[in-house]
Design a protein around this motif. Sequence first.
Motif, mmCIF file in Angstrom:
data_model
loop_
_atom_site.group_PDB
_atom_site.id
_atom_site.type_symbol
_atom_site.label_atom_id
_atom_site.label_comp_id
_atom_site.label_asym_id
_atom_site.label_seq_id
_atom_site.Cartn_x
_atom_site.Cartn_y
_atom_site.Cartn_z
ATOM 1 N N THR A 19 114.383 85.056 43.155
ATOM 2 C CA THR A 19 113.071 85.679 43.343
ATOM 3 C C THR A 19 112.696 85.649 44.822
ATOM 4 O OG1 THR A 19 112.390 84.939 41.148
ATOM 5 C CG2 THR A 19 110.640 85.604 42.676
ATOM 6 N N TYR A 46 109.502 90.221 44.346
ATOM 7 C CA TYR A 46 110.565 90.929 43.643
ATOM 8 C C TYR A 46 111.362 89.968 42.775
ATOM 9 C CZ TYR A 46 109.906 95.427 45.793
ATOM 10 O OH TYR A 46 109.383 96.644 46.149
ATOM 11 N N GLU A 84 115.168 92.844 40.657
ATOM 12 C CA GLU A 84 115.193 94.116 41.377
ATOM 13 C C GLU A 84 113.962 94.969 41.166
ATOM 14 O OE1 GLU A 84 119.078 96.152 41.364
ATOM 15 O OE2 GLU A 84 119.888 94.397 40.317
ATOM 16 N N GLU A 85 112.878 94.352 40.669
ATOM 17 C CA GLU A 85 111.645 95.099 40.475
ATOM 18 C C GLU A 85 110.474 94.376 41.136
ATOM 19 O OE1 GLU A 85 112.654 97.087 36.096
ATOM 20 O OE2 GLU A 85 110.705 96.185 36.504
ATOM 21 N N GLU A 86 109.507 95.136 41.598
ATOM 22 C CA GLU A 86 108.276 94.556 42.117
ATOM 23 C C GLU A 86 107.459 94.042 40.943
ATOM 24 O OE1 GLU A 86 105.925 96.683 45.210
ATOM 25 O OE2 GLU A 86 104.242 96.328 43.858
ATOM 26 N N HIS A 116 112.315 96.337 48.398
ATOM 27 C CA HIS A 116 113.468 96.551 47.528
ATOM 28 C C HIS A 116 114.186 95.220 47.371
ATOM 29 C CE1 HIS A 116 116.492 99.066 45.613
ATOM 30 N NE2 HIS A 116 117.400 98.335 46.205
ATOM 31 N N GLN A 117 114.778 95.028 46.178
ATOM 32 C CA GLN A 117 115.645 93.873 45.977
ATOM 33 C C GLN A 117 116.991 94.368 45.508
ATOM 34 O OE1 GLN A 117 114.751 90.947 42.873
ATOM 35 N NE2 GLN A 117 115.498 89.299 44.211
ATOM 36 N N SER A 177 116.593 91.036 49.909
ATOM 37 C CA SER A 177 115.443 91.925 49.813
ATOM 38 C C SER A 177 115.134 92.555 51.163
ATOM 39 C CB SER A 177 114.229 91.141 49.311
ATOM 40 O OG SER A 177 113.057 91.948 49.268
#
Lengths: 113, 112
Positions: free
Chosen positions: A31, A49, A52-54, A67-68, A74
């Motif tokens: 994270t 993140y 791979e999502e906010e 972005h991750q 990130s």
Amino acid sequence: DAGVTQSPTHLIKTRGQQVTLRCSPKSGHDTVSWYQQALGQGPQFIFQYYEEEERQRGNFPDRFSGHQFPNYSSELNVNALLLGDSALYLCASSFGQGRVEQYFGPGTRLTVT
Amino acid sequence: TQLLEQSPQFLSIQEGENLTVYCNSSSVFSSLQWYRQEPGEGPVLLVTVVTGGEVKKLKRLTFQFGDARKDSSLHITAAQPGDTGLYLCAGERYSSASKIIFGSGTRLSIRP
């Protein structure tokens, strides 16, 4: 055991330009959270993140995006830079989205002229 | 609105003296963390407290979480020049478990 790393260390940009900052989390962490720290202030949460999502977002405009990647690293992108965006940008990593403890990188000092 | 108020903002004391810094809020936090930050570097986690009334010790540093989980204190015994830095408290809110709120910090200077 590598800690959190950030690049670049320092960056100077002109108003209106765009910037990308990078962060590699501590080994074993999945994270990544980003913070902005203005001079003389505590860090302000930008977003987090996970997978791979906010997942969470602070009170920052859409000019700030991120972005991750699958390897958990990130990026933080800031568009249409303003003078007020000058700050130390900190990346923090942790294990699990609901975690308590996070570890910070040394930060990227962004100066907008 | 500053959710976490730290006091004092600045503190300069002589080596060997004791000191206490405070972190106060009207909000309840699920946990609270203390960090120390040196110029040009990121904050370094010192301790996390999660239970109301909890006391944790780290060598000469004693951390306490308030019974109501709204405040915390950091006490340093026999301060040394190496304790110099910016001390930040950060609370994790129940409503947003992944969002941590930082105080503006206490800048501590220990004179030899």
